[in-house]
Design a protein around this motif. Structure first.
Motif, PDB file in Angstrom:
ATOM      1  N   LYS A  65      -5.306  58.430  52.935  1.00 22.98           N
ATOM      2  CA  LYS A  65      -4.429  58.630  54.094  1.00 22.98           C
ATOM      3  C   LYS A  65      -4.153  57.294  54.760  1.00 22.98           C
ATOM      4  O   LYS A  65      -5.061  56.462  54.856  1.00 22.98           O
ATOM      5  CB  LYS A  65      -5.113  59.551  55.111  1.00 22.98           C
ATOM      6  N   PRO A  66      -2.924  57.081  55.245  1.00 19.20           N
ATOM      7  CA  PRO A  66      -2.642  55.808  55.919  1.00 19.20           C
ATOM      8  C   PRO A  66      -3.423  55.689  57.227  1.00 19.20           C
ATOM      9  O   PRO A  66      -3.684  56.697  57.889  1.00 19.20           O
ATOM     10  CB  PRO A  66      -1.138  55.860  56.179  1.00 19.20           C
ATOM     11  N   GLY A  67      -3.762  54.476  57.556  1.00 17.14           N
ATOM     12  CA  GLY A  67      -4.463  54.217  58.804  1.00 17.14           C
ATOM     13  C   GLY A  67      -5.714  53.399  58.576  1.00 17.14           C
ATOM     14  O   GLY A  67      -5.938  52.883  57.492  1.00 17.14           O
ATOM     15  N   THR A  68      -6.504  53.283  59.638  1.00 16.50           N
ATOM     16  CA  THR A  68      -7.689  52.429  59.622  1.00 16.50           C
ATOM     17  C   THR A  68      -8.975  53.229  59.422  1.00 16.50           C
ATOM     18  O   THR A  68      -9.146  54.278  60.054  1.00 16.50           O
ATOM     19  CB  THR A  68      -7.745  51.612  60.926  1.00 16.50           C
ATOM     20  N   TYR A  69      -9.820  52.726  58.546  1.00 10.71           N
ATOM     21  CA  TYR A  69     -11.100  53.353  58.208  1.00 10.71           C
ATOM     22  C   TYR A  69     -12.240  52.502  58.762  1.00 10.71           C
ATOM     23  O   TYR A  69     -12.162  51.266  58.741  1.00 10.71           O
ATOM     24  CB  TYR A  69     -11.269  53.452  56.688  1.00 10.71           C
ATOM     25  N   ARG A  70     -13.286  53.193  59.183  1.00 11.02           N
ATOM     26  CA  ARG A  70     -14.480  52.492  59.668  1.00 11.02           C
ATOM     27  C   ARG A  70     -15.617  52.786  58.701  1.00 11.02           C
ATOM     28  O   ARG A  70     -15.888  53.947  58.382  1.00 11.02           O
ATOM     29  CB  ARG A  70     -14.834  52.998  61.064  1.00 11.02           C
ATOM     30  N   VAL A  71     -16.252  51.731  58.234  1.00 14.65           N
ATOM     31  CA  VAL A  71     -17.360  51.877  57.290  1.00 14.65           C
ATOM     32  C   VAL A  71     -18.579  51.295  57.995  1.00 14.65           C
ATOM     33  O   VAL A  71     -18.556  50.133  58.402  1.00 14.65           O
ATOM     34  CB  VAL A  71     -17.060  51.111  55.987  1.00 14.65           C
ATOM     35  N   ALA A  72     -19.617  52.101  58.181  1.00 13.38           N
ATOM     36  CA  ALA A  72     -20.760  51.628  58.967  1.00 13.38           C
ATOM     37  C   ALA A  72     -22.093  52.041  58.375  1.00 13.38           C
ATOM     38  O   ALA A  72     -22.264  53.166  57.917  1.00 13.38           O
ATOM     39  CB  ALA A  72     -20.644  52.153  60.403  1.00 13.38           C
ATOM     40  N   LEU A  73     -23.013  51.105  58.407  1.00  8.79           N
ATOM     41  CA  LEU A  73     -24.407  51.389  58.096  1.00  8.79           C
ATOM     42  C   LEU A  73     -25.091  51.421  59.457  1.00  8.79           C
ATOM     43  O   LEU A  73     -25.156  50.394  60.143  1.00  8.79           O
ATOM     44  CB  LEU A  73     -25.013  50.263  57.258  1.00  8.79           C
ATOM     45  N   ALA A  74     -25.518  52.586  59.873  1.00 11.33           N
ATOM     46  CA  ALA A  74     -26.118  52.714  61.204  1.00 11.33           C
ATOM     47  C   ALA A  74     -27.596  53.051  61.047  1.00 11.33           C
ATOM     48  O   ALA A  74     -27.932  54.067  60.454  1.00 11.33           O
ATOM     49  CB  ALA A  74     -25.403  53.790  61.997  1.00 11.33           C
ATOM     50  N   ASN A  75     -28.441  52.177  61.514  1.00  6.77           N
ATOM     51  CA  ASN A  75     -29.879  52.408  61.418  1.00  6.77           C
ATOM     52  C   ASN A  75     -30.477  52.557  62.807  1.00  6.77           C
ATOM     53  O   ASN A  75     -30.470  51.622  63.596  1.00  6.77           O
ATOM     54  CB  ASN A  75     -30.553  51.242  60.689  1.00  6.77           C
ATOM     55  N   SER A  76     -30.969  53.756  63.072  1.00  4.79           N
ATOM     56  CA  SER A  76     -31.642  53.996  64.334  1.00  4.79           C
ATOM     57  C   SER A  76     -33.010  54.552  64.023  1.00  4.79           C
ATOM     58  O   SER A  76     -33.137  55.449  63.199  1.00  4.79           O
ATOM     59  CB  SER A  76     -30.872  55.013  65.179  1.00  4.79           C
ATOM     60  N   GLY A  77     -34.005  54.026  64.667  1.00  6.13           N
ATOM     61  CA  GLY A  77     -35.345  54.551  64.386  1.00  6.13           C
ATOM     62  C   GLY A  77     -36.398  53.943  65.271  1.00  6.13           C
ATOM     63  O   GLY A  77     -36.115  53.127  66.153  1.00  6.13           O
ATOM     64  N   LEU A  78     -37.629  54.392  65.040  1.00  9.53           N
ATOM     65  CA  LEU A  78     -38.768  53.908  65.811  1.00  9.53           C
ATOM     66  C   LEU A  78     -39.736  53.233  64.846  1.00  9.53           C
ATOM     67  O   LEU A  78     -39.886  53.654  63.705  1.00  9.53           O
ATOM     68  CB  LEU A  78     -39.471  55.075  66.507  1.00  9.53           C
ATOM     69  N   PHE A  79     -40.360  52.185  65.337  1.00 13.73           N
ATOM     70  CA  PHE A  79     -41.342  51.451  64.551  1.00 13.73           C
ATOM     71  C   PHE A  79     -42.629  51.385  65.363  1.00 13.73           C
ATOM     72  O   PHE A  79     -42.587  51.059  66.538  1.00 13.73           O
ATOM     73  CB  PHE A  79     -40.850  50.037  64.263  1.00 13.73           C
ATOM     74  N   ALA A  80     -43.723  51.735  64.732  1.00 15.71           N
ATOM     75  CA  ALA A  80     -44.987  51.727  65.478  1.00 15.71           C
ATOM     76  C   ALA A  80     -46.057  50.955  64.734  1.00 15.71           C
ATOM     77  O   ALA A  80     -46.075  50.893  63.502  1.00 15.71           O
ATOM     78  CB  ALA A  80     -45.443  53.155  65.720  1.00 15.71           C
ATOM     79  N   ASN A  81     -46.949  50.345  65.499  1.00 16.09           N
ATOM     80  CA  ASN A  81     -48.174  49.732  64.978  1.00 16.09           C
ATOM     81  C   ASN A  81     -49.316  50.394  65.726  1.00 16.09           C
ATOM     82  O   ASN A  81     -49.201  50.637  66.936  1.00 16.09           O
ATOM     83  CB  ASN A  81     -48.205  48.231  65.297  1.00 16.09           C
ATOM     84  N   TYR A  82     -50.389  50.720  65.026  1.00 18.80           N
ATOM     85  CA  TYR A  82     -51.552  51.289  65.714  1.00 18.80           C
ATOM     86  C   TYR A  82     -52.808  51.021  64.892  1.00 18.80           C
ATOM     87  O   TYR A  82     -52.745  50.572  63.752  1.00 18.80           O
ATOM     88  CB  TYR A  82     -51.355  52.783  65.961  1.00 18.80           C
ATOM     89  N   VAL A  83     -53.924  51.307  65.512  1.00 20.06           N
ATOM     90  CA  VAL A  83     -55.211  51.179  64.835  1.00 20.06           C
ATOM     91  C   VAL A  83     -55.756  52.596  64.698  1.00 20.06           C
ATOM     92  O   VAL A  83     -55.832  53.331  65.688  1.00 20.06           O
ATOM     93  CB  VAL A  83     -56.176  50.286  65.653  1.00 20.06           C
ATOM     94  N   ASP A  84     -56.039  52.994  63.468  1.00 20.34           N
ATOM     95  CA  ASP A  84     -56.475  54.390  63.282  1.00 20.34           C
ATOM     96  C   ASP A  84     -57.972  54.550  63.584  1.00 20.34           C
ATOM     97  O   ASP A  84     -58.657  53.585  63.956  1.00 20.34           O
ATOM     98  CB  ASP A  84     -56.107  54.878  61.882  1.00 20.34           C
ATOM     99  N   ALA A  85     -58.486  55.771  63.403  1.00 18.02           N
ATOM    100  CA  ALA A  85     -59.862  56.104  63.770  1.00 18.02           C
ATOM    101  C   ALA A  85     -60.869  55.230  63.024  1.00 18.02           C
ATOM    102  O   ALA A  85     -61.948  54.940  63.532  1.00 18.02           O
ATOM    103  CB  ALA A  85     -60.130  57.579  63.500  1.00 18.02           C
ATOM    104  N   LYS A  86     -60.492  54.777  61.796  1.00 16.89           N
ATOM    105  CA  LYS A  86     -61.410  53.933  61.013  1.00 16.89           C
ATOM    106  C   LYS A  86     -61.308  52.465  61.411  1.00 16.89           C
ATOM    107  O   LYS A  86     -61.957  51.613  60.806  1.00 16.89           O
ATOM    108  CB  LYS A  86     -61.075  54.054  59.514  1.00 16.89           C
ATOM    109  N   GLY A  87     -60.442  52.169  62.344  1.00 18.47           N
ATOM    110  CA  GLY A  87     -60.285  50.789  62.796  1.00 18.47           C
ATOM    111  C   GLY A  87     -59.299  49.987  61.962  1.00 18.47           C
ATOM    112  O   GLY A  87     -59.229  48.768  62.064  1.00 18.47           O
ATOM    113  N   GLU A  88     -58.523  50.678  61.109  1.00 18.88           N
ATOM    114  CA  GLU A  88     -57.544  49.965  60.269  1.00 18.88           C
ATOM    115  C   GLU A  88     -56.177  49.886  60.956  1.00 18.88           C
ATOM    116  O   GLU A  88     -55.750  50.845  61.595  1.00 18.88           O
ATOM    117  CB  GLU A  88     -57.376  50.691  58.929  1.00 18.88           C
ATOM    118  N   LYS A  89     -55.537  48.739  60.746  1.00 17.32           N
ATOM    119  CA  LYS A  89     -54.207  48.562  61.335  1.00 17.32           C
ATOM    120  C   LYS A  89     -53.183  49.304  60.484  1.00 17.32           C
ATOM    121  O   LYS A  89     -53.178  49.175  59.257  1.00 17.32           O
ATOM    122  CB  LYS A  89     -53.843  47.077  61.376  1.00 17.32           C
ATOM    123  N   LYS A  90     -52.356  50.079  61.115  1.00 22.10           N
ATOM    124  CA  LYS A  90     -51.367  50.884  60.390  1.00 22.10           C
ATOM    125  C   LYS A  90     -49.970  50.626  60.952  1.00 22.10           C
ATOM    126  O   LYS A  90     -49.807  50.289  62.130  1.00 22.10           O
ATOM    127  CB  LYS A  90     -51.680  52.374  60.536  1.00 22.10           C
TER     128      LYS A  90
END
Lengths: 270, 177
Positions: free
Chosen positions: A95-120
């Protein structure tokens, strides 16, 4: 304690896609201005690289690829492939007209120390926050919203896909993104969650960095309306990027929010 | 005997007494290249703000071509955007073919076009300053744009010209009141 904090901040930065990496993520079309009446195809490459627009590092995942047609309908890319150095796909413009092409990344990133004391490390969405064990310690959650955008036009340019969506950092073209010519000024407006993003630092780089000795970065800053203007020095493919760190998150448990916006523009000769 | 001849002369001359005419000469240079394709050419009149006042000619491959290897047919309109200034200023707003304006590509040599202000596309061209633009784009070749500034309508006969450097040769633009 201080050292741990520093380390976790570093780890978090390292796993945020497209933002903290020295590699430049890009989505580059084979062409941006097409004549109507033809069996029009555009092929796209998506990669993170040190050189613009050569592929020398890794492909970008295409899981969150969204293609919007001039009428607002979503289109399916074809011949989707993931190579060692770049991902690629084809788009059939019907179809004539303008197209938008997008890679959209939305998310959460976490760091924690679990019960065994390991970094996750953990990566997911707000709905999946429950995956982080209840007994985890030193939980640090960061919210990340980034997008990588490209525009292509078949026939007469249209502006349906240029309208802002009101989420994250986004660029609203004042000058049509497929109407860019060397020696002419183009105007754009940056929005943060739908409001003008003032004093935002914007970086623009011409492609072909491998073939010159300097990056020749153009550094721009948005005004009170979130606007900036750029006069294209030469024809070619350009990479535009803006990023914001340490922003107030919209997800309650997140400590901070990072945002990024990248676009590729083709500037034609006169 | 003499009087009817004079009347006949007047009758023949009559249209030019009321209509300004322009003669346009476009030279497509001969190329010594291994792969030659006739250029796409667009000719138009632009206003001082570079908007298009009139399209005079668009020469393109108006029949489908066939890819030698795949056999897939490819419409000639695909390459119209290579006439990038014309495409930007006018082409993308048009539906090809454009009646009385578009036509097939032309071979190397001299091409003459004549227009008169009592007919499209010059009819109704407002008085003012304009630029004639000739743009050529050749497959696996180059691109060139040549412009000639002029004022309309012409007050006296004018012989304007410009010289292309590679994709276009001599451009002649003669205006007659």
């Amino acid at each position: 304690m201080k050292a741990t904090m520093k380390w976790s901040a570093f780890a978090l930065a390292a796993c945020l896609p497209m933002l903290a990496s020295a590699h430049k993520a890009f989505l580059v079309p084979s062409t941006t201005v097409l004549s109507e009446g033809s069996d029009a195809w555009v092929t796209f490459d998506a990669a993170a690289s040190n050189d613009l627009f050569n592929f020398n590092h890794r492909p970008l995942p295409l899981d969150n690829l969204v293609v919007t047609g001039p009428d607002g309908a979503k289109l399916s890319p074809q011949n989707v492939a993931r190579g060692e150095l770049r991902s690629s796909f084809d788009l059939h413009l019907e179809k004539p007209g303008t197209y938008r092409v997008a890679l959209a990344n939305s998310g959460l990133f976490a760091n924690y120390v679990d019960a065994k004391g390991e970094k996750k490390r953990w990566r997911g969405t707000a709905e999946k926050l429950g995956e982080i064990p209840a007994d985890a310690k030193n939980v640090e959650i960061a919210q990340s919203d980034s997008s990588n955008v490209s525009f292509v036009t078949l026939g007469k340019p249209s502006d349906g896909v240029l309208k802002p969506m009101g989420n994250g950092l986004e660029l609203v073209p004042v000058t049509h993104p497929n109407d860019l010519y060397a020696g002419e000024a183009a105007k754009f407006r940056f929005l943060l969650d739908g409001k003008p993003a003032k004093d935002l630092k914007v970086t623009v780089l011409a492609g072909g960095t491998r073939y010159r000795s300097r990056q020749d970065e153009m550094a721009l800053t948005t005004d009170a309306n979130g606007e900036f203007s750029i006069t294209w020095p030469a024809p070619g493919m350009y990479w535009l990027n803006a990023a914001l760190e340490a922003q107030k998150p919209t997800v309650a448990k997140a400590k901070e929010r990072r945002l990024g916006y990248t676009a590729t523009f083709e500037v034609l000769p006169q | 005997m003499r009087v009817p001849a004079l009347i006949a002369c007047l009758a023949l001359a009559a249209p030019s007494a009321f209509a300004a005419t322009v003669q346009l000469g476009i030279e497509i240079p001969r190329m010594d290249v291994s792969e030659y394709h006739r250029p796409y050419v667009a000719v138009w009149i632009e206003r001082e703000d570079r908007s298009v006042a009139a399209n005079l000619a668009v020469w393109y491959q108006n029949k489908d071509g066939k890819d030698a290897q795949s056999g897939k047919s490819e419409p000639g309109t695909k390459w119209l955007a290579d006439l990038r200034q014309w495409w930007r200023r006018s082409g993308r707003e048009q539906t090809l073919p454009i009646d009385g304006v578009s036509g097939a590509t032309r071979p190397a040599g001299q091409h003459q076009l004549t227009f008169s202000d009592d007919k499209a596309p010059l009819a109704g061209l407002a008085a003012g300053k304009y630029r004639l633009v000739v743009e050529a784009a050749r497959e696996v070749g180059g691109h060139e744009l040549v412009g000639i500034a002029f004022e309309w309508p012409p007050q006296a006969p004018q012989h304007l010209s410009a010289q292309g450097e590679h994709e276009l040769g001599a451009i002649r633009f003669d205006l007659n009141p």
